[in-house]
Design a protein around this motif. Structure first.
Motif, PDB file in Angstrom:
ATOM      1  N   THR A 398       0.857  -1.180   0.000  1.00 55.53           N
ATOM      2  CA  THR A 398       0.000   0.000   0.000  1.00 55.53           C
ATOM      3  C   THR A 398       0.896   1.233   0.000  1.00 55.53           C
ATOM      4  N   VAL A 399       0.422   2.284  -0.629  1.00 57.41           N
ATOM      5  CA  VAL A 399       1.191   3.520  -0.682  1.00 57.41           C
ATOM      6  C   VAL A 399       0.331   4.648  -0.140  1.00 57.41           C
ATOM      7  N   ALA A 400       0.998   5.559   0.554  1.00 58.32           N
ATOM      8  CA  ALA A 400       0.324   6.740   1.091  1.00 58.32           C
ATOM      9  C   ALA A 400       1.081   7.958   0.586  1.00 58.32           C
ATOM     10  N   GLU A 402       2.334  11.641  -0.580  1.00 54.74           N
ATOM     11  CA  GLU A 402       2.247  13.002  -0.067  1.00 54.74           C
ATOM     12  C   GLU A 402       3.293  13.832  -0.795  1.00 54.74           C
ATOM     13  N   ASP A 441       4.953   8.283  -1.708  1.00 53.64           N
ATOM     14  CA  ASP A 441       5.056   7.749  -0.356  1.00 53.64           C
ATOM     15  C   ASP A 441       6.537   7.745   0.028  1.00 53.64           C
ATOM     16  N   HIS A 528       2.437   4.181  -7.755  1.00 54.78           N
ATOM     17  CA  HIS A 528       2.435   5.640  -7.653  1.00 54.78           C
ATOM     18  C   HIS A 528       1.989   6.298  -8.964  1.00 54.78           C
ATOM     19  N   ARG A 552       0.057  16.111  -6.942  1.00 48.15           N
ATOM     20  CA  ARG A 552      -1.142  15.315  -6.725  1.00 48.15           C
ATOM     21  C   ARG A 552      -2.017  15.348  -7.981  1.00 48.15           C
TER      22      ARG A 552
END
Length: 556
Positions: A398-400, A402, A441, A528, A552
């Motif tokens: 999983t990637v978060a 920012e 991430d 990503h 983003r």
């Protein structure tokens, strides 16, 4: 298959001056048929002349005239009855020579009737059927007969009439001879060409048979698709592989994992007919015990003028390979799960031991080394577990993402690898690292950087060089890691991101590896929305380029 170059047959011919030419051009049946037809023509004309003579009455010697007519009839019977195919060709000349004599007798019996014109028929026969000898002989014999008849009958014709008939015979004989030579030369040439064509067709038939037998004996399917979508070549293996279930003539076609049916327009053959080319497209035919997993590859056939002339489709049965890969992944996954629990426990107790007051400094250092190695082992087990997933995505991460500065991540990763690089005398150049914002991430990108830098150091030359650079544009941020290591060949470039794959030069080196790092790194980058690529020269070095979104999605 016969690989010998086909022999080129050159059509050459010679026109001899002997009757053997006739035998070479005309077969036995042709010679008999020619004799019969020519003589029937002469007989028919003589028959008409005799009938007219009877009607109007003959002023000359009627007995001698009908003796000559009877001779022509006898010669006609001989032309029909005698099997000329079993007689030397020269003997056939007896018939037209006899006709010349018979016509001479007819002219002697009735000098004023103009029967000399009948010499045209045997002269044409001799000139067309017996070559130069027949041409000269026919003219000579007919002119001699003409002279003898004129001398014996003591007729006083006009000077014009005396010259006209010989000129006519010479002209007709010569024209016939030349035309016959041309016709027979063309016939010989056509016969030779027909022979060459027959040999070529037979050779092509043999080659086609050998090719068909060879294709039917291989264990992979081969299909030749024409431009109109029809299949001109289908070997037995293709039909056998696509047959699928023993009880179904039209088996279902599934995706490679067998989870869902494949739409007809998405099946490999439909894609080929739309003009697509692809490699190693996996499908499953049938289900249950009769299922087959097939690898289908299609290559377009391009003519020298650039025109697409269809495609060749190759189908292989990879059921055993797929099953073995799934079993391997299942085993690795099971072992990895079993290892995670004790490793987690070991790390916990090591941390407790490190935090325990009063532990001597020397023991603390040993505990920290054990902690670092256990943590590395846990990460390795996690990588193996992620890579062994049986879903379409190899890495279940999983990637978060920012907003991050890639320069900070690069500098931190370089700092952590400096000790390993220093042990081998490898210099790491960060002069081209500049601030580069990206939407990513930081933990996962740091994992990618650690893997790329670790590979660049491990597979580099002693006292080699590693260069890291960052840059950013309107849409994309880029990280490039360049080394002066062993490099990759063409085969490695196409497979370096596959799970468990290790390049030829890497396998030959003494550096240990599991072939998972790059595969996991690519999966992380692709999650990503970016990608990772490689350019390499064997023996010179490699450059890995990571492309990430600069901001983003949907943001400004």
């Amino acid at each position: 298959m016969d690989t010998e170059a086909p022999q080129r047959t050159r059509a050459t011919f010679v026109l001899p001056n002997s009757p053997r030419w006739v035998d070479a051009v005309l077969g036995d049946g042709d010679r008999s048929r020619s004799a019969m037809l020519n003589q029937i023509v002469v007989m028919s004309v003589v028959l008409v002349v005799a009938a007219v003579g009877l009607l109007v009455g003959l002023r000359g010697d009627a007995v001698l005239f009908f003796v000559a007519v009877t001779g022509v009839f006898l010669l006609t019977g001989a032309a029909i009855i005698v099997p000329w195919g079993h007689v030397p060709p020269r003997w056939l000349a007896v018939i037209p020579v006899g006709d010349i004599v018979a016509i001479a007798i007819m002219r002697t019996a009735e000098p004023a009737a103009g029967f000399g014109l009948l010499w045209v028929f045997p002269v044409i026969w001799l000139a067309s059927g017996f070559g130069t000898a027949g041409w000269i002989g026919g003219m000579g014999l007919s002119l001699s007969a003409y002279a003898v008849v004129e001398a014996t009958t003591r007729t006083a014709p006009s000077s014009f009439g005396f010259v006209l008939l010989p000129l006519l015979l010479i002209a007709v004989s010569t024209s016939t001879y030349l035309s016959s030579r041309r016709a027979n030369a063309q016939r010989l040439l056509l016969d030779r060409q027909a022979t060459v064509l027959t040999q070529s067709l037979e050779r092509a038939r043999r080659h086609e048979q050998v090719l068909t037998e060879a294709l039917d004996r291989v264990d992979f399917g081969v299909v030749r698709i024409e431009t109109d979508g029809s299949a001109s070549i289908i070997n037995d293996a293709h039909a056998r592989l696509l047959r699928g279930s023993r009880s179904s003539a039209a088996p279902d076609v599934f995706t490679a994992d067998g989870a869902s049916l494949l739409a007809p327009e998405e099946q490999p053959m439909a894609r080929v007919r739309r003009g697509e080319a692809f490699s190693d497209a996996r499908i499953q035919v049938g289900s249950g015990d009769d299922r087959r997993v097939l690898s289908v590859s299609a290559r377009r056939i391009i003519e020298p003028d650039g025109r697409d002339s269809g495609a060749v489709v190759v189908t292989r049965d990879v059921t055993a390979e797929t099953d073995a890969s799934r079993e391997r992944d299942a085993l690795v996954s099971s072992v990895s799960h079993e290892l995670r629990t004790p490793l987690t426990s070991i790390l916990g107790y090591l941390e407790l031991a490190i935090d325990t007051p009063g532990v001597p400094e020397a023991a603390l250092e040993n505990l920290r080394v054990a902690d670092r190695n256990a943590d590395q082992l846990l990460r390795l087990v996690g990588d193996v577990l992620a890579a062994s997933s049986q879903s379409r995505s190899a890495a279940q991460v999983t990637v978060a993402p920012e907003d991050v500065d890639l320069a900070e991540l690069v500098n931190a990763a370089v700092e952590s690898i400096l000790v390993s690089a220093g042990e081998r005398g490898i210099t790491i150049d960060v002069s081209r690292v500049e601030p580069a914002r990206a939407y990513a991430d930081p933990v996962r990108i740091r994992q990618v950087l650690d893997n790329l830098l670790s590979n660049a150091v491990k597979y580099n030359r002693p006292r080699g060089r590693v260069s890291v650079a960052t840059s950013v544009g309107d849409q994309w941020a880029i990280i490039a890691v360049q080394d002066s290591g062993v490099g990759l060949n063409e085969e490695d470039l196409g497979s370096v991101f596959q799970r468990y794959y290790r390049g030829v030069a890497v396998r030959d080196s003494a550096v240990a590896g599991n072939g998972l790092g790059l595969a996991i790194s690519r999966d992380i980058v692709r999650r990503h929305g970016g990608d990772i690529t490689v350019n390499s020269v064997l023996g010179v070095g490699s450059t890995f380029t990571v492309t990430l979104q600069a901001r983003r999605p949907g943001g400004s």
